[in-house]
Design a protein around this motif. Sequence first.
Motif, PDB file in Angstrom:
ATOM      1  N   ALA A 212       0.815  -1.223   0.000  1.00 15.95           N
ATOM      2  CA  ALA A 212       0.000   0.000   0.000  1.00 15.95           C
ATOM      3  C   ALA A 212       0.846   1.270   0.000  1.00 15.95           C
ATOM      4  O   ALA A 212       0.489   2.256  -0.646  1.00 15.95           O
ATOM      5  N   THR A 213       1.978   1.242   0.713  1.00 11.60           N
ATOM      6  CA  THR A 213       2.843   2.419   0.785  1.00 11.60           C
ATOM      7  C   THR A 213       4.295   1.996   0.707  1.00 11.60           C
ATOM      8  O   THR A 213       4.638   0.832   0.987  1.00 11.60           O
ATOM      9  N   VAL A 214       5.174   2.930   0.348  1.00  7.83           N
ATOM     10  CA  VAL A 214       6.605   2.654   0.325  1.00  7.83           C
ATOM     11  C   VAL A 214       7.100   2.353   1.734  1.00  7.83           C
ATOM     12  O   VAL A 214       7.955   1.470   1.929  1.00  7.83           O
ATOM     13  N   HIS A 215       6.566   3.059   2.716  1.00 12.93           N
ATOM     14  CA  HIS A 215       6.977   2.834   4.100  1.00 12.93           C
ATOM     15  C   HIS A 215       6.681   1.398   4.528  1.00 12.93           C
ATOM     16  O   HIS A 215       7.539   0.726   5.124  1.00 12.93           O
ATOM     17  N   TYR A 216       5.479   0.924   4.197  1.00 11.15           N
ATOM     18  CA  TYR A 216       5.106  -0.452   4.574  1.00 11.15           C
ATOM     19  C   TYR A 216       5.962  -1.468   3.816  1.00 11.15           C
ATOM     20  O   TYR A 216       6.429  -2.460   4.380  1.00 11.15           O
ATOM     21  N   PHE A 217       6.181  -1.217   2.532  1.00  9.38           N
ATOM     22  CA  PHE A 217       7.027  -2.089   1.732  1.00  9.38           C
ATOM     23  C   PHE A 217       8.431  -2.183   2.332  1.00  9.38           C
ATOM     24  O   PHE A 217       8.979  -3.278   2.499  1.00  9.38           O
TER      25      PHE A 217
END
Length: 307
Positions: A267-272
Amino acid sequence: MYLNKYLSGKVALNQYANYIMQNSASFHVHYWGVMPNHYNTQCHKHSFFEACYVVDGEGIYIDDDMTYPLQKDKMFLSRPDILHQIKSKSGLFLLYIGFELIESESNEEWIRIMEKAKHCPKVVLDVKDHTTAALLWKSLLIQAAQPENAFLEDILTNLAYAFILSLLQTFVPSLQSENQGRLPKTSSPLLHQAKLYIRDNLAHPLKLTEVAGYLHISGRHLSRIFVSELGVSYSKFVKKERIQKAATLLKKTDLSINDIAEKTGFATVHYFTRVFTSEIGASPGHFRSLYIDLKTTSYNKSDLSLA
């Protein structure tokens, strides 16, 4: 009756399908034969197996002092060191093969199977022309009669292996019941379809209910399939596939980390970044710099010690 194709196919089979090696078994095929008008033979024996299929005609088969009538769609197996004889007044149209297991190149399980075949309960069977062994035999000869091409030898040896297996299952009924326990569970095709769907749609959320709906089963059923057959939960499998695809994209492409996160369903780069770092032991950026000069797209946490 495909007589001409059978006769021309026999030549190619003897040329290309005389040594068959698959699944821990090696077979030597001494000969493939097609005899449109077979009458009588002297009483004789072989040191190997010989199987015959009656395409047409009538006669008798004598095996170890037992006499059996022969007619269309009969198949009979001559076992090693057993005296046998074929007789026909009007002539038999026969397909035949002589083969044996190369024990020095085969495992113990195959040696055991061939020992069972030496003691098969019935040596003459009515197989009909639509049974597996009969269809494969005819298919082999027809395929062998095709114009020579780059794949001919591979096609013939693979078909020949399947054919020999079908012969053994035809004459050794116990092998059929043994193999029942070795067959994949009935849900395995569903697992295969689920894995393909997941790998082809990693950019999507891939909710359990979504994939289950695609397969026309319940989410609970799909969840059980993953746990029972792979030993992992559905969510863990999806996460592993996302990370594997992300690692491949980091190594093989110049896509930005943001694009890679999007293509692999995060969903987000941070989560990835958080999930990737947790699983691999290095951030996506570090991973890319580490592997940039390596000629591989696989990854292993132990490789990170090179950094």
